[in-house]
Design an enzyme around this catalytic site. Structure first.
Site, PDB file in Angstrom:
ATOM      1  N   SER A  81     -52.269  34.073 -34.466  1.00  0.00           N
ATOM      2  CA  SER A  81     -53.695  34.179 -34.148  1.00  0.00           C
ATOM      3  C   SER A  81     -54.008  35.422 -33.324  1.00  0.00           C
ATOM      4  CB  SER A  81     -54.163  32.941 -33.387  1.00  0.00           C
ATOM      5  OG  SER A  81     -54.252  31.827 -34.234  1.00  0.00           O
ATOM      6  N   SER A  94     -51.165  29.360 -29.403  1.00  0.00           N
ATOM      7  CA  SER A  94     -52.010  29.845 -30.502  1.00  0.00           C
ATOM      8  C   SER A  94     -51.528  29.294 -31.826  1.00  0.00           C
ATOM      9  CB  SER A  94     -51.965  31.374 -30.563  1.00  0.00           C
ATOM     10  OG  SER A  94     -50.705  31.808 -31.053  1.00  0.00           O
ATOM     11  N   ASP A  95     -52.468  29.147 -32.774  1.00  0.00           N
ATOM     12  CA  ASP A  95     -52.030  28.969 -34.146  1.00  0.00           C
ATOM     13  C   ASP A  95     -51.267  30.236 -34.521  1.00  0.00           C
ATOM     14  OD1 ASP A  95     -51.625  27.979 -36.666  1.00  0.00           O
ATOM     15  OD2 ASP A  95     -53.723  27.563 -37.061  1.00  0.00           O
ATOM     16  N   CYS A  96     -50.315  30.090 -35.426  1.00  0.00           N
ATOM     17  CA  CYS A  96     -49.321  31.153 -35.592  1.00  0.00           C
ATOM     18  C   CYS A  96     -49.936  32.460 -36.071  1.00  0.00           C
ATOM     19  CB  CYS A  96     -48.212  30.681 -36.518  1.00  0.00           C
ATOM     20  SG  CYS A  96     -47.275  29.331 -35.756  1.00  0.00           S
TER      21      CYS A  96
END
Length: 809
Positions: free
Chosen positions: A328, A324-326
């Site tokens: 998310s 995941s993007d951080c």
């Protein structure tokens, strides 16, 4: 021996702390626990399955089958996971994987960055990469938007190779991890996007070629590139293509990426937003992909099983992990409030969708309870860990890699690496205007130059974002001083240039100089992650600075623009007082030298714009929150990107000048393709303009074809000038006329060709018919149309027709 006993005691203490923490009811795991662990043990380097290491830990390596290199990765990874308790498994699911001390498994930090050089970006306490006296810096290449302007995929791969060599050397020195969450391969849909500088531009094919070229440079180990079992193919470092998908808005007039729901037509998903990721996985064999913050049609990207499991693993056959993007997953619960989930439901949705790794703490905090509540199976966690540890096996984290262990400090910031950074900056510079051949300047004639503007003495600004500590800086003043005597005046207090009082000094300097160079542009305060633009103008009084200085300059005035995104330079383009315009982007640590080499003719520019440069009023035509790409006459909207935009430009996509002249000649070309459908292939309809000719079999689905038909042609290019130079050859396909709703043209190939003065080079192109002549219809089918297509080179420099005839069975 006393030191060893102390380390073992600390390791035992950490084991107890981890075990105790694992038994607690999940809450918020503080970053401080990670920092304590790293200060105790440091960044782990070397390899896990080292017999001496296990002996020092008081363990027998033979007791752990996951360290038996005679077994397959699949068997070894399963053995490792089967030994873990549920609590231990959960603690491996964040960007900081805490390891399992009782198994001799150390902490691993997944988060490192290498967008255009090894960077120390990340949240304090959870990033693997850092600089200090041992490794004070790493080579900082131009930002991606610059590098792509070279249209040189050989250069793109070469940069990846150098970056990964430095990264692996830093790992050997305990200063970096092995997994790097780069590159950013989002297509630039709108010129206001703040992260434009990080990306490979607006064309999905060019973005895809950059993606797999750079990824191959980062990951490939010589001699192992073509191993057929991709689950065992060794990796130098693990790259990550991000952010999937339809992510190109950060913070614009109150709309932000953490709550933005991108309403995307599936036609655009297939044609534009997904294509680079497909190329990155299929042709780059990337080790990981990252899903984005935003929702897509109401579903968070990181919880969409169709996007993650069905597409990445099912259609494209990803051999790696999905991260995941951080934060998310936290965003899904806190910001998006998707389905009004509890934290346990949020992590379950993401895990069940196929998200393996949470950059953040939600997985580690809530997955245990989610299993106990019956919302996710423990076997789903096992699958995630299998994907993660298989990549670490391929990276040599368990067994080492003797080919890479010799890399060390001498491989970082070497003379060769710095020269490649300089050459990359030179290749990415684009000459936009050169009236009366004012450039290049002559050192014998232009002995004194006025160097003015807010970027005249740029250093940190040149490296943009997602950067580490560069080896050194060469500012524009430094570079230009190698050619002439420099008189420097900023003209503005800073890049914002809110005060015009300093302009007078620059005007006085311009009156007496043999030439004036004005360095203007943007900076990270205007375009960056979390900050989009609201206009396409130069900040403050920069425009007036150019205008007033150029009117009084004794010699030619050259405007140099540093920016990632586009700026409206219409006045300078049309002004007789401004002789030349150069776009330098954010050219990296050696940018000043590269700019000087171009201005004084040591390097003949060959770069081309990877973005359409729109006029300033473009931003009034449609809000950035609209994902629409195609024009809409009813709304007065002219479309986005060169593929669909039908309005006027300041400079078009692919524009770029040279100091020499090139002439083209088509030597030979195949111009006809006959396709006879079998009984399992069927004609598909397309919408044509009313009253226009429509073939009896308008099109066929690309996925129904074998796609082994090709068009071949050769182009002879002559350098008719007096300077050696690089010609950037961009090839487009144009679909048959009067098919409604399709692109105007699309890039299908490109090559960067160096040709000496008065010499000729022949360039051969082979175009796959399916991949080069397809269109995407309203129903999101990729179709190959029957009829008269056109192959066009450059901006109509050369073109020829291609007739594709499809016969029904």
């Amino acid at each position: 021996m006393a030191k060893l006993k102390s380390l073992l005691a600390l390791f035992t203490l950490f084991t107890i702390l981890v075990a105790c923490s694992a038994r607690k009811t999940p809450s918020t795991t503080p970053r401080t626990s990670t920092i304590i662990a790293k200060k105790t043990f440091g960044n782990f380097s070397g390899h896990v399955c080292d017999a001496e290491r296990y002996s020092q830990l008081g363990m027998e390596i033979k007791d752990f089958a996951f360290c038996d290199s005679s077994l397959s990765y699949q068997v070894r990874v399963k053995d490792l996971i089967d030994r873990m308790t549920l609590e231990e498994k959960v603690r491996q699911l964040g960007d900081t994987a805490y390891g399992v001390p009782r198994l001799g498994l150390p902490l691993y930090e997944w988060w490192s960055e290498a967008l255009h050089g090894v960077a120390d970006v990340g949240q304090e306490g959870s990033k693997a990469t850092y600089f200090d006296d041992i490794v004070p810096g790493a080579t900082s290449f131009p930002n991606v938007i610059n590098t792509v302007a070279s249209f040189n995929e050989t250069l793109w791969k070469a940069i990846g190779e150098v970056v990964s060599n430095e990264a692996r050397a830093m790992y050997n020195l305990g200063h970096a991890g092995l997994t790097f969450w780069s590159p950013n391969i989002n297509v630039v849909r709108d010129p206001r996007w703040g992260r434009t500088l990080e990306t490979p531009g607006e064309d999905p094919y060019v973005v895809g070629v950059y993606a797999y070229s750079y990824v191959r440079g980062l990951q490939d180990i010589e001699g192992t590139e073509n191993i057929t079992d991709l689950n065992t193919r060794p990796l130098k470092v693990g790259a990550c293509c991000k952010h999937y998908a339809a992510y190109d808005l950060d913070m614009w007039l109150g709309a932000n990426r953490r709550t933005f729901d991108a309403r995307v037509h599936q036609q655009d998903m297939v044609e534009t937003f997904q294509r680079p990721f497909e190329m990155c996985v299929k042709e780059g064999d990337v080790a990981s992909v990252m899903c984005s913050f935003n929702e897509i049609d109401g579903i968070p990207a990181c919880a969409d099983r169709n996007l993650l499991t069905d597409t990445f693993r099912g259609e494209w056959n990803l051999h790696g992990y999905i991260v995941s993007d951080c934060d998310s997953v936290k965003v899904m619960f806190k910001n998006e409030q998707w389905l009004h989930d509890t934290p346990e439901e949020a992590v379950s949705q993401a895990l069940n969708a196929g998200l393996d790794l949470d950059c953040g703490f939600y997985y580690k905090n809530y997955t245990g309870n989610a299993v106990l509540q019956g919302k996710v199976r423990e076997s789903t966690i096992d699958n995630a860990l299998t994907n993660l540890y298989t990549v670490l096996m391929r990276l040599g984290w368990f067994d080492g890699n003797k080919k890479l262990e010799a890399l060390g400090k001498s491989d970082i910031c070497s003379k060769e690496n710095i020269e490649l950074a300089t050459d990359a900056a030179r290749q990415g510079i684009v000459l936009l205007k050169n009236a009366n051949n004012s450039l290049p300047l002559n050192p014998d004639k232009h002995k004194t130059i006025a160097v003015v503007g807010p970027h005249a003495n740029a250093t940190e600004i040149m490296i943009g974002n997602y950067a580490g500590n560069p080896c050194k800086y060469t500012s524009p003043i430094n570079g230009l001083s190698n050619y002439a005597k420099v008189e420097f005046h900023r003209g503005c207090g800073d890049v914002a240039c809110k005060n015009e009082s300093m302009i007078y000094q620059t005007m006085e300097a311009a009156k007496n100089a043999d030439a004036t160079i004005v360095l203007v542009g943007l900076a990270l305060e205007f375009e960056r992650e979390e900050h989009d633009r609201t206009d396409l103008l130069l900040p403050g009084y920069q425009h007036q600075l150019i205008e007033q200085v150029s009117k009084l300059s004794k010699g030619p005035t050259i405007v140099v623009v540093m920016s990632g995104g586009v700026v409206d330079l219409s006045h300078a383009k049309h002004s007789n007082d401004t002789q030349a315009i150069i776009w330098a982007g954010y050219p990296g640590q050696e940018g000043g030298q590269a700019i000087a080499d171009v201005i004084f003719g040591k390097h003949n520019p060959g770069g081309r714009l990877p973005l359409t440069w729109y006029p300033a009023n473009y931003t009034d035509m449609l809000p950035m929150t609209s994902m629409q790409l195609r024009p809409d006459d009813a709304l007065g909207f002219p479309g986005r990107t060169y593929k669909f935009y039908n309005g006027s430009t300041v400079f078009p996509f692919g524009h770029g000048l040279s100091y020499t002249k090139f002439a083209y000649n088509l030597k030979k070309a195949s111009r006809k393709v006959d396709i006879k459908l079998n009984k399992f292939q069927h004609c598909r309809d397309l919408n044509y303009t009313a009253g226009m000719f429509k073939p009896s079999c308008p099109a066929v689905k690309v996925e129904d074809m074998h796609c082994d038909e090709h068009i071949e042609f050769e182009v002879e290019i002559q350098n008719k000038g007096k300077m050696d130079g690089t010609e950037t050859v961009i090839v487009y396909s144009v679909p048959p006329e009067n098919i409604e709703g399709v692109h105007i043209k699309q890039v299908v190939a490109f090559k960067s060709v160096f040709i000496r003065a008065k010499e000729t080079a022949t360039v051969k192109f082979v175009l796959n018919v399916c991949q080069s002549f397809f269109v995407v219809n309203y129903n999101a089918y990729k179709l190959l149309p029957s009829g008269g297509h056109t192959v066009m080179i450059g901006d109509k420099v050369l073109s020829f027709p291609v007739q594709i005839k499809i016969k029904d069975h």
